[in-house]
Enzyme design. Sequence first.
Site, PDB file in Angstrom:
ATOM      1  N   GLU A 498       6.107  -3.434   7.245  1.00 17.77           N
ATOM      2  CA  GLU A 498       7.187  -4.419   7.029  1.00 17.77           C
ATOM      3  C   GLU A 498       6.708  -5.666   6.280  1.00 17.77           C
ATOM      4  O   GLU A 498       6.994  -6.789   6.674  1.00 17.77           O
ATOM      5  CB  GLU A 498       7.846  -4.798   8.361  1.00 17.77           C
ATOM      6  CG  GLU A 498       8.616  -3.627   8.948  1.00 17.77           C
ATOM      7  CD  GLU A 498       9.642  -4.027  10.004  1.00 17.77           C
ATOM      8  OE1 GLU A 498      10.089  -5.174   9.997  1.00 17.77           O
ATOM      9  OE2 GLU A 498       9.978  -3.163  10.819  1.00 17.77           O
TER      10      GLU A 498
HETATM   11  C1  LIG Z   1       2.214   3.355   9.983  1.00 22.05           C
HETATM   12  C2  LIG Z   1       3.076   2.956   8.850  1.00 22.05           C
HETATM   13  C3  LIG Z   1       4.455   3.064   8.950  1.00 22.05           C
HETATM   14  C4  LIG Z   1       5.282   2.749   7.867  1.00 22.05           C
HETATM   15  N1  LIG Z   1       6.624   2.988   7.939  1.00 22.05           N
HETATM   16  C5  LIG Z   1       7.383   2.876   6.809  1.00 22.05           C
HETATM   17  C6  LIG Z   1       8.746   3.301   6.777  1.00 22.05           C
HETATM   18  O1  LIG Z   1       9.279   3.759   7.779  1.00 22.05           O
HETATM   19  N2  LIG Z   1       9.424   3.194   5.625  1.00 22.05           N
HETATM   20  C7  LIG Z   1       8.866   2.698   4.483  1.00 22.05           C
HETATM   21  O2  LIG Z   1       9.515   2.639   3.461  1.00 22.05           O
HETATM   22  N3  LIG Z   1       7.575   2.263   4.477  1.00 22.05           N
HETATM   23  C8  LIG Z   1       6.825   2.344   5.604  1.00 22.05           C
HETATM   24  N4  LIG Z   1       5.511   1.943   5.606  1.00 22.05           N
HETATM   25  C9  LIG Z   1       4.978   1.346   4.413  1.00 22.05           C
HETATM   26  C10 LIG Z   1       4.530  -0.062   4.580  1.00 22.05           C
HETATM   27  O3  LIG Z   1       5.618  -0.911   4.690  1.00 22.05           O
HETATM   28  C11 LIG Z   1       3.598  -0.280   3.406  1.00 22.05           C
HETATM   29  O4  LIG Z   1       2.400   0.299   3.780  1.00 22.05           O
HETATM   30  C12 LIG Z   1       3.328  -1.634   3.064  1.00 22.05           C
HETATM   31  O5  LIG Z   1       4.404  -2.110   2.378  1.00 22.05           O
HETATM   32  C13 LIG Z   1       2.045  -1.814   2.226  1.00 22.05           C
HETATM   33  O6  LIG Z   1       1.903  -0.925   1.172  1.00 22.05           O
HETATM   34  P1  LIG Z   1       0.446  -0.289   0.873  1.00 22.05           P
HETATM   35  O7  LIG Z   1      -0.109   0.219   2.158  1.00 22.05           O
HETATM   36  O8  LIG Z   1       0.593   0.681  -0.218  1.00 22.05           O
HETATM   37  O9  LIG Z   1      -0.435  -1.523   0.467  1.00 22.05           O
HETATM   38  P2  LIG Z   1      -0.638  -2.131  -1.019  1.00 22.05           P
HETATM   39  O10 LIG Z   1       0.674  -2.455  -1.610  1.00 22.05           O
HETATM   40  O11 LIG Z   1      -1.554  -1.265  -1.775  1.00 22.05           O
HETATM   41  O12 LIG Z   1      -1.356  -3.514  -0.691  1.00 22.05           O
HETATM   42  C14 LIG Z   1      -2.755  -3.595  -0.462  1.00 22.05           C
HETATM   43  C15 LIG Z   1      -3.111  -5.042  -0.098  1.00 22.05           C
HETATM   44  O13 LIG Z   1      -2.780  -5.902  -1.172  1.00 22.05           O
HETATM   45  C16 LIG Z   1      -1.939  -6.952  -0.726  1.00 22.05           C
HETATM   46  N5  LIG Z   1      -1.001  -7.268  -1.799  1.00 22.05           N
HETATM   47  C17 LIG Z   1      -0.234  -6.419  -2.520  1.00 22.05           C
HETATM   48  N6  LIG Z   1       0.470  -7.097  -3.437  1.00 22.05           N
HETATM   49  C18 LIG Z   1       0.152  -8.395  -3.299  1.00 22.05           C
HETATM   50  C19 LIG Z   1       0.538  -9.606  -3.947  1.00 22.05           C
HETATM   51  N7  LIG Z   1       1.425  -9.624  -4.930  1.00 22.05           N
HETATM   52  N8  LIG Z   1       0.000 -10.759  -3.529  1.00 22.05           N
HETATM   53  C20 LIG Z   1      -0.894 -10.783  -2.538  1.00 22.05           C
HETATM   54  N9  LIG Z   1      -1.308  -9.682  -1.882  1.00 22.05           N
HETATM   55  C21 LIG Z   1      -0.790  -8.505  -2.262  1.00 22.05           C
HETATM   56  C22 LIG Z   1      -1.246  -6.409   0.509  1.00 22.05           C
HETATM   57  O14 LIG Z   1      -0.884  -7.466   1.371  1.00 22.05           O
HETATM   58  C23 LIG Z   1      -2.336  -5.535   1.105  1.00 22.05           C
HETATM   59  O15 LIG Z   1      -3.171  -6.341   1.882  1.00 22.05           O
HETATM   60  C24 LIG Z   1       4.699   2.237   6.694  1.00 22.05           C
HETATM   61  C25 LIG Z   1       3.321   2.090   6.590  1.00 22.05           C
HETATM   62  C26 LIG Z   1       2.507   2.452   7.643  1.00 22.05           C
HETATM   63  C27 LIG Z   1       1.018   2.306   7.501  1.00 22.05           C
END
Ligand SMILES: Cc1cc2nc3c(=O)[nH]c(=O)nc-3n(C[C@H](O)[C@H](O)[C@H](O)COP(=O)(O)OP(=O)(O)OC[C@H]3O[C@@H](n4cnc5c(N)ncnc54)[C@H](O)[C@@H]3O)c2cc1C
Length: 835
Positions: A498
């Site tokens: 989230e």
């Molecule tokens: C257990 C679990 C349940 C989930 N459930 C759902 C669901 O039901 N539906 C759904 O749609 N999604 C879901 N998600 C997705 C979740 O919301 C995403 O994992 C999350 O948005 C982060 O994406 P990512 O893991 O690809 O990280 P990335 O986007 O690759 O980010 C990596 C790091 O970079 C940082 N970052 C990225 N962009 C920026 C920026 N512009 N400025 C500063 N920092 C930045 C992030 O904070 C993070 O620390 C789930 C994820 C998990 C792990």
Amino acid sequence: MSVLLLLISALVLIYLGIGGTVAAAVMAIATVVGLFQDEWHLLSIIFGGIFLALALILVIPGDLRLDKISRPLLGWVRSRLPKLSDTEQEALSSGSVDWDGELFSGKPNWNKLLDAKPAHLTSEEQAFLDGPVEKLCSMLDDWKITHEHYDLPDKVWKFIRENGFFGLVIPKEDGGLGFSNTAHSEIVMKISTRSVSAAVTVMVPNSLGPGELLMHYGTDGQKQHYLPRLAQGEEIPCFALTSPVAGSDAGAIPDKGIVCKGEWNGEEVLGLKVTWNKRYITLAPVATLIGLAIKVYDPEHLVGETDEVGVTCVLVPRDTEGVNAGARHLPMNTVFMNGPTWGTDVFIPMDQVIGGQDMLGKGWTMLLECLSIGRSISLPALGTGAGKVASLATGSYAYTREQFGRSISQFEGVQEALEPIAGYTYMMDAARLLTSGMLDRGVRPSVPSAVLKYRNTDLMREVINHAMDVVAGRGVITGPRNFLARAYQAVPIGITVEGANILTRSLMIFGQGSIRCHPFIVEEIEAAGMEDEDKAAKKFDGIFYRHLAHTTRNALRAFLLALTGGVIESVPRHGEIIRHYRQLARFSAAFALMTDVTLLTVGGGLKARQRLSGRMADCLVHLYYATAVIKQWHEEGYPDDQRPLVEWSLKTCLRDLQDSMREAIINFPVPALRWPLRLLVFPLGATGLNGPDDSLGTKVSRTIVEDTPVRQRISRGAYTNMDPEDPLGRVLNAYKLANETAGMRGRLHEAIRNRDEDELDGIALLMGHERKELVDWACAEGVVKADECDKLLEALEALYDVIRVDAFDEDGLKALSRCAKGKRKVVERSPKEET
Ligand SMILES: Cc1cc2nc3c(=O)[nH]c(=O)nc-3n(C[C@H](O)[C@H](O)[C@H](O)COP(=O)(O)OP(=O)(O)OC[C@H]3O[C@@H](n4cnc5c(N)ncnc54)[C@H](O)[C@@H]3O)c2cc1C
């Protein structure tokens, strides 16, 4: 003399917020009188000139000011204001502003905080918590769920469905329970104190997803069809936004829907050919109704004139041909259903667009509006729940665990770790309740929801880490006896989902808040964006000078309140926390000033200045949590036993606030402004707020160690039992027995310490495992009375049992691995993920 006269009159006017012609007249008179009284030296001329110019601006005829001053100024302001993408524009216009707006104003109206209707449970909601939720918690064995079944047992799924857990917030007329946001938060929190896997299973359908979206935007037909089925658990929903390429950058999703005609139930209808590849989707492996965020394109212009229609939310029944789902991710040994889903050119009719054809392209607004609700509830409740369990379990364990002949809770080092467990849990709970109270008043708190999600999950990490340090080896060894390990493992999930925390802190909270909650910026951006230059200049003219006065007043307030310790500020007297109110008022003014200076100097470059944005986010977080604690204490009638927790929270927030602001100033991206800002915000130096002292810290650590009502208050809402076979019940039972036998055990220890040299048996027995012999010895020696012996033995057995950890022999390990292998088919990876 004239300079002084001018300065004083200007300062008084600004501080009192008096503007317009009254201010102009006073300043003009003061200037003229001053100039003619003194000799005409340079300072008089400069100050006199500035004040006369300001006075003229205020009284100058509207048209002249518009053309000669406001119009050129608008051009300059345009170049400073952040340029917003469509997505950002939508993010800014979603949600509403409440207490967060007061904190940004620089002069919070405390009555607005104290008089706001608080979070509240109806008797029906309380009965649900005491009935079905209590029963559900008693059915959950987290070790078996996470290590043996890799799933909730069938009877638990059935119980959740049949008792309406999937329809907590769906209105009663649509078949749901129609509960408040506060009830939703309490329910999720209580379940999370038992099993994170179960809590997430319940929270997701009630949070952002098909249910929430249909309630707000669904067509009547969609609501009638889906809501009762979702409420009764006949449909299991999931919502899929995240794709492998677009994680945090959700606006970049490549998933698409092409408007076209296709066949549905034997008829040719208008619809979408949908292609998606999503991952991490909670409940996807078992979902019957898959909500998808996709980008819609209309190359043949079947629904309008544009090729790119925009982000759209659709519902795809799982049994539609071409839908793939079922494979599971395993997030950190929690086993709520989570996995990928994908499909290529899957046809769905327009009826499956949430809200119907009219809502094509409006998905982003829908998601943002609904996100603030779910984000305010789910993870903040989970974080608080973890804090409550950690407080109860760790406080109890620390009391019962003895080393060097004393309860470890008496060691200052351990108290230092217990202190934040209690304090942060109290703060998380207060912030959770402040925000759910807002939601129940109909506020859609987009900025507080980000604040709460980020901070409660971050504090959850703090609390659980400290708890692990105290419980030490007993927390490290996993198995059915462990009461902390799964919460520890779940921490990164909360941090990530989230809106991952780094992004939330360094981009969203201040980036959105500085504009969304600012009293003038939104209107200024609107003025700057207007195409009609005359209208733009007129709108701008009506706002800008008020904005200028607002900034000047905050600069002055920040300076004077810092110099005087805030004694010139009128603040509420309740609770005798006047000093803290004054400091909060001072920092609110400083925060508002810093916000304006940041917007005017860094402006659109803020997105790239994430260290500054993050520090300013921290300032808001500390202001929000400090005031949440005040609100909660107020609602509970200022009980004196909570005073140490309140003082601790306020002192902690103020110290951290001071540090964050100091860091923001000394690293301010415009070096020339560092000293002026430092002078205004910290005229006496950036120190003085030292946080809680040791004696307060000790008192706070005791709140979770001593068996008092305040300990009950901290853990209020957690599921507990006293079953010696239950992981938490075992600790609580031992704690109870330890308290009941404290006197006896004290006498026993003393008798052993004072034993004769040749009477080594006592100590040998105590150091060993022969508790029965030890109690017999104590009874025979008259150390404890005859009617106390059984109780003492029961307590010693429980105290020993509580320190035991699990050990698996070869057969035990084989049995565990058999459990895992038995589920192998379900846990396979998706072919899509492997490519
Ligand atoms: C257990 C679990 C349940 C989930 N459930 C759902 C669901 O039901 N539906 C759904 O749609 N999604 C879901 N998600 C997705 C979740 O919301 C995403 O994992 C999350 O948005 C982060 O994406 P990512 O893991 O690809 O990280 P990335 O986007 O690759 O980010 C990596 C790091 O970079 C940082 N970052 C990225 N962009 C920026 C920026 N512009 N400025 C500063 N920092 C930045 C992030 O904070 C993070 O620390 C789930 C994820 C998990 C792990």
